[in-house]
Design a protein around this motif. Structure first.
Motif, PDB file in Angstrom:
ATOM      1  N   ILE A   1       0.705  -0.985   0.101  1.00 25.09           N
ATOM      2  CA  ILE A   1      -0.085   0.045   0.074  1.00 25.09           C
ATOM      3  C   ILE A   1       0.985   1.401   0.064  1.00 25.09           C
ATOM      4  O   ILE A   1       1.747   1.161   0.809  1.00 25.09           O
ATOM      5  CB  ILE A   1      -0.934   0.058   1.188  1.00 25.09           C
ATOM      6  CG1 ILE A   1      -1.831  -1.216   1.130  1.00 25.09           C
ATOM      7  CG2 ILE A   1      -1.819   1.375   1.488  1.00 25.09           C
ATOM      8  CD1 ILE A   1      -2.760  -1.339   2.676  1.00 25.09           C
TER       9      ILE A   1
ATOM     10  N   TYR B   1      -5.903   8.597  -1.822  1.00 31.22           N
ATOM     11  CA  TYR B   1      -5.724   7.442  -2.139  1.00 31.22           C
ATOM     12  C   TYR B   1      -6.721   6.527  -1.553  1.00 31.22           C
ATOM     13  O   TYR B   1      -7.504   6.810  -0.744  1.00 31.22           O
ATOM     14  CB  TYR B   1      -4.214   6.918  -1.685  1.00 31.22           C
ATOM     15  CG  TYR B   1      -4.214   6.581  -0.501  1.00 31.22           C
ATOM     16  CD1 TYR B   1      -4.581   7.417   0.722  1.00 31.22           C
ATOM     17  CD2 TYR B   1      -3.486   5.197   0.044  1.00 31.22           C
ATOM     18  CE1 TYR B   1      -4.313   7.044   2.061  1.00 31.22           C
ATOM     19  CE2 TYR B   1      -3.688   4.919   1.504  1.00 31.22           C
ATOM     20  CZ  TYR B   1      -3.864   5.814   2.419  1.00 31.22           C
ATOM     21  OH  TYR B   1      -3.465   5.304   3.755  1.00 31.22           O
TER      22      TYR B   1
ATOM     23  N   GLN C   1      -7.145   3.795   0.301  1.00 27.14           N
ATOM     24  CA  GLN C   1      -7.483   3.589   1.701  1.00 27.14           C
ATOM     25  C   GLN C   1      -7.730   4.613   2.463  1.00 27.14           C
ATOM     26  O   GLN C   1      -7.770   4.572   3.845  1.00 27.14           O
ATOM     27  CB  GLN C   1      -6.064   2.703   2.265  1.00 27.14           C
ATOM     28  CG  GLN C   1      -6.078   1.387   1.552  1.00 27.14           C
ATOM     29  CD  GLN C   1      -6.846   0.512   1.576  1.00 27.14           C
ATOM     30  OE1 GLN C   1      -7.583   0.314   2.467  1.00 27.14           O
ATOM     31  NE2 GLN C   1      -7.316  -0.273   0.451  1.00 27.14           N
TER      32      GLN C   1
ATOM     33  N   ASP D   1     -12.125  -4.180   7.604  1.00 29.30           N
ATOM     34  CA  ASP D   1     -11.417  -4.816   6.463  1.00 29.30           C
ATOM     35  C   ASP D   1     -12.275  -6.061   6.278  1.00 29.30           C
ATOM     36  O   ASP D   1     -11.803  -6.983   5.335  1.00 29.30           O
ATOM     37  CB  ASP D   1      -9.886  -5.268   6.984  1.00 29.30           C
ATOM     38  CG  ASP D   1      -9.138  -4.246   6.760  1.00 29.30           C
ATOM     39  OD1 ASP D   1      -9.065  -3.307   5.848  1.00 29.30           O
ATOM     40  OD2 ASP D   1      -7.852  -4.079   7.522  1.00 29.30           O
TER      41      ASP D   1
ATOM     42  N   ASN E   1      -5.810  -7.678  10.562  1.00 28.60           N
ATOM     43  CA  ASN E   1      -4.974  -7.066   9.574  1.00 28.60           C
ATOM     44  C   ASN E   1      -3.719  -6.560  10.151  1.00 28.60           C
ATOM     45  O   ASN E   1      -3.622  -5.928  11.238  1.00 28.60           O
ATOM     46  CB  ASN E   1      -5.538  -5.756   8.747  1.00 28.60           C
ATOM     47  CG  ASN E   1      -4.693  -5.130   8.039  1.00 28.60           C
ATOM     48  OD1 ASN E   1      -3.859  -5.437   7.760  1.00 28.60           O
ATOM     49  ND2 ASN E   1      -5.503  -4.081   7.331  1.00 28.60           N
TER      50      ASN E   1
ATOM     51  N   PHE F   1       5.162   5.513  10.497  1.00 26.24           N
ATOM     52  CA  PHE F   1       4.018   5.963  10.516  1.00 26.24           C
ATOM     53  C   PHE F   1       4.049   7.199  11.442  1.00 26.24           C
ATOM     54  O   PHE F   1       4.159   7.061  12.735  1.00 26.24           O
ATOM     55  CB  PHE F   1       2.908   4.982  10.850  1.00 26.24           C
ATOM     56  CG  PHE F   1       2.349   3.835   9.933  1.00 26.24           C
ATOM     57  CD1 PHE F   1       3.289   3.440   8.810  1.00 26.24           C
ATOM     58  CD2 PHE F   1       1.224   3.326   9.909  1.00 26.24           C
ATOM     59  CE1 PHE F   1       3.039   2.484   8.133  1.00 26.24           C
ATOM     60  CE2 PHE F   1       0.732   2.592   8.985  1.00 26.24           C
ATOM     61  CZ  PHE F   1       1.728   2.011   8.037  1.00 26.24           C
TER      62      PHE F   1
ATOM     63  N   THR G   1      -2.254   5.809  10.038  1.00 27.55           N
ATOM     64  CA  THR G   1      -3.310   5.287  10.276  1.00 27.55           C
ATOM     65  C   THR G   1      -4.495   5.819  11.485  1.00 27.55           C
ATOM     66  O   THR G   1      -3.963   5.772  12.473  1.00 27.55           O
ATOM     67  CB  THR G   1      -3.524   3.717  10.227  1.00 27.55           C
ATOM     68  OG1 THR G   1      -2.401   3.174   9.416  1.00 27.55           O
ATOM     69  CG2 THR G   1      -4.794   3.040  10.156  1.00 27.55           C
TER      70      THR G   1
ATOM     71  N   HIS H   1     -11.526   1.927  10.396  1.00 30.84           N
ATOM     72  CA  HIS H   1      -9.975   2.764  10.342  1.00 30.84           C
ATOM     73  C   HIS H   1      -9.826   3.219   8.946  1.00 30.84           C
ATOM     74  O   HIS H   1     -10.582   3.159   7.902  1.00 30.84           O
ATOM     75  CB  HIS H   1      -8.747   1.879  10.620  1.00 30.84           C
ATOM     76  CG  HIS H   1      -8.838   0.567   9.580  1.00 30.84           C
ATOM     77  ND1 HIS H   1      -9.571  -0.650   9.613  1.00 30.84           N
ATOM     78  CD2 HIS H   1      -7.941   0.359   8.608  1.00 30.84           C
ATOM     79  CE1 HIS H   1      -9.423  -1.158   8.572  1.00 30.84           C
ATOM     80  NE2 HIS H   1      -8.026  -0.687   7.980  1.00 30.84           N
ATOM     81  N   THR H   2      -8.745   4.201   8.765  1.00 34.11           N
ATOM     82  CA  THR H   2      -8.396   4.950   7.527  1.00 34.11           C
ATOM     83  C   THR H   2      -7.200   5.351   7.435  1.00 34.11           C
ATOM     84  O   THR H   2      -6.705   5.897   8.547  1.00 34.11           O
ATOM     85  CB  THR H   2      -9.380   5.888   7.235  1.00 34.11           C
ATOM     86  OG1 THR H   2      -8.868   6.591   5.954  1.00 34.11           O
ATOM     87  CG2 THR H   2      -9.411   7.006   8.262  1.00 34.11           C
ATOM     88  N   GLY H   3      -6.507   5.137   6.231  1.00 35.47           N
ATOM     89  CA  GLY H   3      -5.433   5.913   6.125  1.00 35.47           C
ATOM     90  C   GLY H   3      -5.146   7.398   6.516  1.00 35.47           C
ATOM     91  O   GLY H   3      -6.599   7.816   5.958  1.00 35.47           O
TER      92      GLY H   3
ATOM     93  N   ARG I   1       4.241   7.321   2.031  1.00 33.46           N
ATOM     94  CA  ARG I   1       4.336   6.341   3.105  1.00 33.46           C
ATOM     95  C   ARG I   1       4.163   4.804   2.559  1.00 33.46           C
ATOM     96  O   ARG I   1       2.996   4.524   2.154  1.00 33.46           O
ATOM     97  CB  ARG I   1       3.371   6.660   4.118  1.00 33.46           C
ATOM     98  CG  ARG I   1       3.314   5.850   5.405  1.00 33.46           C
ATOM     99  CD  ARG I   1       2.438   6.281   6.445  1.00 33.46           C
ATOM    100  NE  ARG I   1       1.044   6.450   6.058  1.00 33.46           N
ATOM    101  CZ  ARG I   1       0.137   5.700   6.122  1.00 33.46           C
ATOM    102  NH1 ARG I   1       0.378   4.428   6.831  1.00 33.46           N
ATOM    103  NH2 ARG I   1      -1.306   5.972   5.503  1.00 33.46           N
TER     104      ARG I   1
ATOM    105  N   ASN J   1      -0.174  -4.476   3.704  1.00 30.82           N
ATOM    106  CA  ASN J   1      -1.115  -5.215   4.924  1.00 30.82           C
ATOM    107  C   ASN J   1      -1.378  -6.737   4.760  1.00 30.82           C
ATOM    108  O   ASN J   1      -0.770  -7.202   3.727  1.00 30.82           O
ATOM    109  CB  ASN J   1      -2.467  -4.513   4.518  1.00 30.82           C
ATOM    110  CG  ASN J   1      -3.458  -4.981   3.512  1.00 30.82           C
ATOM    111  OD1 ASN J   1      -2.807  -5.797   2.747  1.00 30.82           O
ATOM    112  ND2 ASN J   1      -4.612  -4.658   3.181  1.00 30.82           N
TER     113      ASN J   1
HETATM  114  O1  LIG Z   1      -2.609   3.236   4.660  1.00 33.55           O
HETATM  115  C1  LIG Z   1      -3.137   2.834   5.797  1.00 33.55           C
HETATM  116  O2  LIG Z   1      -2.565   3.594   6.899  1.00 33.55           O
HETATM  117  C2  LIG Z   1      -4.403   2.222   5.979  1.00 33.55           C
HETATM  118  C3  LIG Z   1      -4.494   1.022   5.281  1.00 33.55           C
HETATM  119  C4  LIG Z   1      -5.854   0.223   5.195  1.00 33.55           C
HETATM  120  O3  LIG Z   1      -6.812   0.672   5.495  1.00 33.55           O
HETATM  121  C5  LIG Z   1      -5.960  -1.192   5.129  1.00 33.55           C
HETATM  122  O4  LIG Z   1      -4.899  -1.679   4.872  1.00 33.55           O
HETATM  123  O5  LIG Z   1      -7.012  -1.826   5.239  1.00 33.55           O
END
Ligand SMILES: O=C(O)CCC(=O)C(=O)O
Length: 273
Positions: free
Chosen positions: A119, A127, A129, A135, A150, A158, A165, A206-208, A217, A221
């Motif tokens: 990712i 982007y 994510q 997930d 995950n 990070f 994240t 969750h989200t990036g 970055r 995953n």
């Molecule tokens: O890029 C990120 O920090 C989140 C990645 C993500 O949401 C995922 O792997 O499901």
């Protein structure tokens, strides 16, 4: 930030969680809050090798599938099924020792690697994510035992600046997605060092984050599920020829592909009764 010391005294407590190792602390937190940071145990040289493998795999991946196609399908910032592209470091990442120890305690019975994706959170761009999700998407239930995790490997640090994240603590324990106001008040952005895994119960929202820096970055995953779930992309059919231990074969899903016919199913039952 509150810098007051956390009170240490208790009363009325007759049952307590007992942790022996740092991995137990990770298990306790991911179980209760849905996220925790796990040390991958890599040396600086090993981390450099992983970063080089990530970049080399990405270059070959873009050459193979085509930048235009990847961009037009919103796939440009992913490398699908990373461990099928031949780089040893990325293959071994999926079998990280600390990660395996923790997963064996978290998931009851066998588990498989459902997906492993590179990712890329690009500099100063949105982007795919960068939106709140689970997930196991489109699922709204609470299970008494976790079904999937995950393990998001941090190829780079990070940080709050590069879009680390965001998680919504304990949201794996409730069916519906909370309100935007609740998310605003309770979301946490997790910082983690390169070489660690951000471990998420797959049902946590969750989200990036937005990457404000000038450098992308990178992450890998790993979604591990009970074998009942189908893989995102069939890993056994795409693995290059290589030696695998019995345990690696199991985790990659070799024994769990669905039989292609009734004949094959009956054949698979022979010797089992
Ligand atoms: O890029 C990120 O920090 C989140 C990645 C993500 O949401 C995922 O792997 O499901």
């Amino acid at each position: 930030m509150n810098t007051n010391p956390v009170p240490e005294k208790f009363y009325g407590v007759s049952m307590r969680q007992q942790n022996v190792t740092p991995l137990d602390d990770v298990i306790e937190q991911v179980t209760n809050l849905g996220y925790a940071v796990l040390d991958g145990g890599y040396t600086a040289d090993q981390l450099t090798a992983i970063r080089n493998a990530f970049d080399a795999t990405r270059t070959r991946y873009i050459a193979k599938y085509g930048e235009d196609v990847l961009r037009s399908t919103n796939e440009y910032n992913n490398i699908r099924a990373v461990l099928t592209h031949g780089d040893e470091e990325l293959f071994q990442l999926a079998f990280n020792e600390n990660l395996m120890t923790v997963l064996k305690k978290l998931i009851h019975g066998k588990f498989i690697l459902n997906q492993q994706n590179g990712i890329i959170n690009p500099a100063q761009q949105s982007y795919n994510q960068g939106a709140w999700h689970r997930d196991i998407p489109y699922q709204h239930y609470v299970s008494s035992r976790p079904l999937a995790f995950n393990a998001l490997f941090c190829v780079d640090d990070f940080t709050l600046q590069n879009g680390s994240t965001w998680v919504l603590p304990a949201s794996h324990l409730k069916e519906p997605c909370p309100t935007p106001q609740y998310i605003e008040r309770n979301a946490v952005q997790v910082e983690a060092k390169a070489g660690s895994f951000l471990l998420l119960d797959c049902m946590i929202y969750h989200t990036g984050g937005y990457n404000q820096t000038v450098k992308e970055r990178r992450a890998v995953n790993h979604v591990f599920t009970i074998p009942f779930f189908k893989q995102q992309i069939n890993i056994p059919n795409n693995m290059p020829d290589r030696e695998l231990t019995t345990e690696q074969r199991e985790i990659l899903g070799f024994p769990y592909s669905e039989p292609p016919s009734i004949d094959a199913y009956i054949e698979s039952r022979k010797g089992k009764v």
